[in-house]
Design a protein around this motif. Sequence first.
Motif, PDB file in Angstrom:
ATOM      1  N   HIS A   1     -58.857  35.764 -49.181  1.00 20.09           N
ATOM      2  CA  HIS A   1     -57.372  35.738 -49.063  1.00 20.09           C
ATOM      3  C   HIS A   1     -56.490  35.312 -50.006  1.00 20.09           C
ATOM      4  O   HIS A   1     -55.590  34.661 -49.990  1.00 20.09           O
ATOM      5  CB  HIS A   1     -56.805  35.088 -47.709  1.00 20.09           C
TER       6      HIS A   1
ATOM      7  N   ASP B   1     -53.837  42.408 -39.286  1.00 20.95           N
ATOM      8  CA  ASP B   1     -54.599  41.771 -40.570  1.00 20.95           C
ATOM      9  C   ASP B   1     -54.968  40.488 -40.097  1.00 20.95           C
ATOM     10  O   ASP B   1     -54.642  39.802 -39.115  1.00 20.95           O
ATOM     11  CB  ASP B   1     -53.253  41.485 -41.676  1.00 20.95           C
ATOM     12  N   ASP B   2     -55.938  39.869 -40.951  1.00 24.69           N
ATOM     13  CA  ASP B   2     -56.275  38.405 -41.033  1.00 24.69           C
ATOM     14  C   ASP B   2     -57.416  38.218 -39.888  1.00 24.69           C
ATOM     15  O   ASP B   2     -57.239  37.125 -39.275  1.00 24.69           O
ATOM     16  CB  ASP B   2     -55.207  37.411 -40.837  1.00 24.69           C
TER      17      ASP B   2
ATOM     18  N   HIS C   1     -59.978  43.153 -45.850  1.00 19.24           N
ATOM     19  CA  HIS C   1     -58.760  42.321 -46.227  1.00 19.24           C
ATOM     20  C   HIS C   1     -59.223  40.977 -47.206  1.00 19.24           C
ATOM     21  O   HIS C   1     -58.451  40.146 -47.158  1.00 19.24           O
ATOM     22  CB  HIS C   1     -58.086  41.942 -45.036  1.00 19.24           C
TER      23      HIS C   1
END
Length: 301
Positions: free
Chosen positions: A91, A26-27, A87
């Motif tokens: 965020h 992720d990220d 994603h």
Amino acid sequence: MKLALTCLLLLIPLNSIAGQIAFTFDDAPMGDSAVMSGQQRTDQLIKALKSAAIPDALFFVKADAIDASGDKRLKQYIEAGYHLANHSYAHHSANKTPVNAFLIDAYKAHLQLKDYSNVLPYFRFPYLHYGQDTAAINALQAGLLELGYLNGYVTVDNFDWYMNALLNNAKKAGKVIDYEKFGALYVEVIWQAIVFYDAIAVKTLGRSPKHVLLLHENDTSALFLAKLARHIRQQGWEIITPQQAYSDPIAAELPATNFHKQGRIAAMANAKGTSESLLRHPAENQQYLDKLFNENSVFEE
Ligand SMILES: [Zn+2]
């Protein structure tokens, strides 16, 4: 003898693989850290993925982080044969954001990603927050599906992000880091999470599903991925592609619960009545990890 051999041959394929798991990060693309630059991290991650012969990996992109260097790094992952997915853009937590605003943010990320090749139609919720109540959860699922996205769920949650923070804090404080010890603890903590959620799956489903491991595109992944992959295989497990993992029947249906933040296996168990407190591994806790790393003298002044 011949019969025994036949039996043995029949048994081997069934028993030789203890479990299956895919790697997701992720990220991406994360910026420079105290330990390494973003560019070094991408180079090292690709090297680790290649050296461990991991068949594919899925990078969940936080699209507002795509600057010139981030763009270059995402293209490196693609060129190396790996895949990207959504994603979100900024965020946000879906538990604290109105449904429409959240979907607009997801769509912003969609527009950023649409010109890359190797993008798979999966959306992963930041913080694994699926929405503040049942109505929001259902509306978000429907809205994302309308945008063409399937749920990029995880089955194995863990605190790799906190171990990465411990590493970076030690580095910033000028401490001496024992990378051997760090790596051994990191592998053990992630492995315990895999075992924990697999046991819940076997209890809940009566079988071990194809797992999706949640990691981050961070320094600990770059440094210890090869070691982790080796350990997983030594335990008799197979590393599969994320596409294979998402072909498991558990991908078909969202469990009927509002408890999603420990991943899909935990959600399924909760939907069948297991209490939330039993569905979180003790190592998914900052104090636990502080103590573990201190007791093992990973960092010296
Ligand atoms: Zn995230």
